[in-house]
Design an enzyme around this catalytic site. Structure first.
Site, short mmCIF file in Angstrom:
data_model
loop_
_atom_site.label_atom_id
_atom_site.label_comp_id
_atom_site.label_asym_id
_atom_site.label_seq_id
_atom_site.Cartn_x
_atom_site.Cartn_y
_atom_site.Cartn_z
N ASP A 139 -11.28 9.64 -11.45
CA ASP A 139 -11.90 8.48 -12.07
C ASP A 139 -12.88 7.78 -11.12
O ASP A 139 -13.58 6.86 -11.53
CB ASP A 139 -10.82 7.49 -12.53
N ASP A 464 3.31 4.40 -19.05
CA ASP A 464 4.32 5.45 -18.97
C ASP A 464 5.58 5.07 -19.75
O ASP A 464 6.07 5.86 -20.56
CB ASP A 464 4.66 5.77 -17.50
O1 LIG Z 1 -8.08 4.12 -13.89
C1 LIG Z 1 -7.20 4.74 -13.32
C2 LIG Z 1 -6.14 4.13 -12.61
C3 LIG Z 1 -5.19 4.91 -12.00
N1 LIG Z 1 -5.27 6.26 -12.05
C4 LIG Z 1 -4.24 7.08 -11.37
O2 LIG Z 1 -2.97 6.71 -11.78
C5 LIG Z 1 -2.03 6.92 -10.75
C6 LIG Z 1 -1.15 5.70 -10.56
O3 LIG Z 1 -1.92 4.57 -10.26
P1 LIG Z 1 -1.60 3.61 -9.02
O4 LIG Z 1 -2.65 2.59 -8.98
O5 LIG Z 1 -1.34 4.42 -7.82
O6 LIG Z 1 -0.28 2.92 -9.54
P2 LIG Z 1 1.19 2.94 -8.90
O7 LIG Z 1 1.76 1.58 -9.06
O8 LIG Z 1 1.25 3.55 -7.56
O9 LIG Z 1 1.88 3.92 -9.95
C7 LIG Z 1 3.17 3.80 -10.46
O10 LIG Z 1 3.18 3.01 -11.64
C8 LIG Z 1 2.40 3.51 -12.74
C9 LIG Z 1 2.67 2.64 -13.93
O11 LIG Z 1 2.28 1.35 -13.72
C10 LIG Z 1 2.78 4.94 -13.06
O12 LIG Z 1 1.93 5.42 -14.06
C11 LIG Z 1 2.67 5.80 -11.83
O13 LIG Z 1 3.01 7.12 -12.09
C12 LIG Z 1 3.62 5.21 -10.79
O14 LIG Z 1 3.61 6.00 -9.61
C13 LIG Z 1 -2.83 7.31 -9.51
O15 LIG Z 1 -2.75 8.71 -9.34
C14 LIG Z 1 -4.23 6.91 -9.87
O16 LIG Z 1 -5.16 7.72 -9.25
C15 LIG Z 1 -6.29 6.87 -12.74
O17 LIG Z 1 -6.37 8.08 -12.79
N2 LIG Z 1 -7.24 6.10 -13.36
#
Ligand SMILES: O=c1ccn([C@@H]2O[C@H](COP(=O)(O)OP(=O)(O)O[C@H]3O[C@H](CO)[C@@H](O)[C@H](O)[C@H]3O)[C@@H](O)[C@H]2O)c(=O)[nH]1
Ligand SMILES: [Mn+2]
Length: 709
Positions: A139, A464
């Protein structure tokens, strides 16, 4: 003599109940104690007449009792699934293809090297490579990420055979070559291993160097056509880019799974729906390219730690007789950079494991967004064991899935149930790039069911949980997978502002679901959601609301000390045993669970860099906790200095209970106590301290005003 079973009859998985009499007894005892406490409160309220202090205590305690009841119900009948990947290996020809998705969003927050390691760990798993395809969604639309992946695929041609030849356990090179682990000793059994190890390490270091330098040298300078697509574009305003980095062809001797780079179209006026949007694009692009019946999705910072993980997942996806019982397989989330003993409790490993095993005994764990194998059919919004889909009606297909003939064809294949037994992927994926670009366009989902009935759900920051809830509402079940060694390991933010922001986002996302039409209790009547599953979801969705009674309740001891009143029974009253035993049982139980977990984790890592400290910044998020801590310190000081006002009313002033409560609070906030005296990012900023002090002063004034009225 019994004949050995033919390989097709060996079990792939087994469902075992892991209920424990001790846990049940403790859970019920705690609930009974709560009920005793509540009836004592009711008795006091009715005999002493209405006063708001016991009323407030009663309300808070009712909330706690209710939450405890939700936990008890969830954990009542935990179930584990054992998997036997070795029995699957004898049926190699029947292994289904699996599409693997990696999402990355920001090359600065999520450095390409991290994504590269995750991708390498996936490319190197023990599974026939012609049945795997790895799709990376970027993204950030970053040429550096693309470049890093191209370089990584070259390295993978050496790395993957190396891993398989020597049965390497951790196939993310940064972990395998991490400084904490010494080079292998000379081993005569494995001639040549050490040389190869050194060569591989050297190659990996070169790869790191290239990726690091790419940021400086700006590969865009080169006019290579590969990078032309990235020229003169903005991150949030560009067409779809789909690039096949590596194509698995039949005739190659050593080979890798397909590797595809995708940056979906972004336009300023189109909502992109964050991760859910990215995963929906991945679903469609992989649909037109390889269309595997199962899809694994991981965050870019979660590498595959168990090289047999796909086999474990497939054991459940294929091994569970009724497809209805296995819509998705969710691996328990674990982290590699955990601080020793998780001092800030932000990994929540133990409570999560117990809670999810409990849900696994009802309708299955929630979808956690990463480390999850999905059945493609389920993601397409099809209810379980549904056979009369109007699969030939083009119009219905277009309304639901969008106007791509190629994609519609792939959907029909999935709905027909073909594909699961398909031997090889169609090899020529490059020829599908055009269709792939089309389904990655931002207008593609317009007036279709994507995000509502098809794909990952839009409309919550916790897409999720919402998606999992919808799947369970359709009547599907899911399965929890906890293989040994752990399936995937993620990067956990250390204690501090990042964690607080993340929790705020989760809390918001869960509340968005709570106050939506997906409210679980109602769904019990309108859909296939099981009642206890709904209670389990409810306890997750109210996670953030729980802080309100907790916050009020922890203020009470300080209030009582300041005003010299009491809300807990006096030491000489027999009922004092109720709160005391509640406190003891609850904490001893937590401690024993923690110790149980501690002995299980084989933690042989070097601890030096794990002794983390809580960090702070000027965010207002730190004010409530700081104020709470300072309030208790003030209360204890007032008590120590004997500054309490005279007790009013017949039944005496504050007692041991309130003092102990206040001290326990201070202990619980120890990272903040250290923060009061820390410097730099380890210290609570002065502005936060001043704001908190002002709140405390105001509160103390208010207490004194109320108590003298
Ligand atoms: O516009 C976006 C935003 C995020 N992501 C991806 O989504 C994932 C999770 O995003 P992140 O910002 O790292 O959130 P986290 O809080 O670390 O993620 C946790 O919380 C999310 C729900 O809020 C779940 O979907 C994730 O699997 C879980 O690991 C990463 O691989 C990002 O690269 C995208 O591909 N596009
Ligand atoms: Mn993350």
């Amino acid at each position: 003599m019994a004949k050995a079973k033919p390989p097709t009859q060996l079990p792939l998985c087994e469902r075992v109940s892991s209920k424990s009499i001790i846990r049940r007894t403790v859970d019920v005892t705690v609930l009974c104690l709560f009920l005793c406490l509540l009836s004592y409160r009711l008795h006091c309220l009715s005999s002493h007449g209405f006063t708001w202090l016991p009323l407030l205590a009663f309300l808070c305690e009712s909330c706690f009792a209710f939450i405890w009841f939700l936990y008890l119900s969830t954990r009542w009948n935990p179930v584990e699934h054992k998997t036997y990947p070795e029995n699957l290996l004898s049926r190699v020809n029947e292994l289904p293809p699996v599409d693997m998705f990696v999402t990355t969003a920001d090359p600065l927050l999520e450095p390409p090297l991290v994504t590269v390691n995750t991708v390498l760990s996936l490319l190197a798993v023990d599974y026939p490579e012609e049945k795997l395809a790895c799709y990376v969604s970027d993204d950030g639309c970053s040429p550096f990420t693309f470049y890093s992946l191209v370089e990584a695929s070259k390295f993978a041609l050496l790395w993957v055979p190396f891993c398989k030849k020597y049965n390497v356990q951790v196939r993310a090179p940064f972990q395998y070559f991490s400084a904490a682990k010494p080079p292998p000793p000379d081993d005569h059994n494995l001639s040549g291993f050490k040389q190869e190890w050194i060569k591989m390490k050297d190659e990996y270091e070169q790869l790191c160097g290239k990726i690091e330098n790419a940021a400086h040298d700006l590969i865009l300078g080169s006019d290579s056509s590969e990078y032309a697509d990235f020229k003169n574009i903005e991150r949030n305003n560009h067409p779809s880019i789909v690039k096949v980095i590596w194509e698995n062809k039949k005739d190659q001797s050593s080979s890798l799974p397909h590797l595809v780079y995708i940056s979906r179209e972004k336009r300023p006026n189109y909502p992109h729906h964050y991760k859910a949007g990215a995963l929906n694009v991945l679903t469609r692009v992989s649909g037109v390219m390889t269309n595997a019946p199962f899809m694994l999705n991981v965050d870019c910072d979660m590498f595959a730690n168990n090289p047999k993980i796909i086999l474990h997942g497939v054991c459940l996806l294929v091994g569970i007789k009724d497809e209805q019982d296995c819509a998705f397989v969710q691996c328990l989330q674990m982290f590699y950079n955990v601080l020793k003993d998780d001092p800030f409790g932000n990994q929540m490993t133990v409570p999560l494991a117990i809670f999810k095993a409990g849900m696994n005994g009802i309708q299955g764990p929630p979808y956690a967004g990463t480390g999850c194998f999905h059945r493609r059919k389920t993601i397409y919004g099809i209810p379980p064991n549904h056979h009369d889909v109007h699969i030939n009606d083009r119009r219905i297909l277009e309304e639901r899935f969008g106007k791509s003939t190629k994609f519609s064809e792939s959907v029909v294949k999935i709905l027909n149930g073909s594909g699961e037994k398909e031997e090889h992927f169609p090899c020529d994926i490059s020829s599908t790039i055009e269709s792939a670009c089309r389904v990655a366009d931002c207008a593609y989902e317009n007036s279709t069911c994507w995000g509502k009935e098809v794909g990952l759900m839009y409309g919550s920051a916790s897409e999720d949980i919402l998606t999992g809830l919808r799947i369970h509402k359709m009547g599907w079940k899911s399965v929890l997978l906890i293989p040994n060694p752990p399936a995937f390991l993620g990067n956990a933010p250390p204690g501090g502002p990042v964690v607080m922001t993340q929790m705020k986002r989760w809390g918001t996302g869960l509340l968005e679901i709570l106050f939506s039409k997906h409210f679980p209790i109602i769904s019990v009547f309108t859909s296939q959601l099981h009642f206890r599953q709904a209670l389990a979801y409810l306890s997750m969705l109210i996670w953030a609301l729980r802080s309100i009674p907790e916050f009020v309740y922890v203020i009470l001891p300080a209030y009582c000390i300041i005003t010299n009143s009491h809300f807990l029974p006096k030491v000489e009253e027999p009922v004092v045993y109720i709160p005391v035993s509640l406190f003891l049982i609850h904490n001893l139980n937590a401690l024993s669970q923690y110790l149980e977990y501690e002995t299980q984790s084989d933690d042989d890592e070097n601890d030096a860099d794990k002794v983390g400290r809580f960090t702070f910044d000027e965010s207002p998020m730190f004010v409530p906790d700081t104020a709470l801590l300072m309030l208790h310190l003030t209360a204890l000081a007032i008590w120590l200095l004997g500054l309490q006002p005279p007790a009013r009313g017949g039944d005496g002033g504050s007692g041991l209970g309130e003092i102990a409560g206040s001290m326990w609070m201070v202990l619980s906030f120890w990272p903040f106590v250290k923060g009061l005296f820390g410097r730099g990012k380890y210290g609570i900023p002065l502005t936060t301290i001043f704001k908190s002090a002002a709140l405390v002063l105001l509160f103390v004034q208010l207490c004194l005003r109320i108590s003298t009225d």
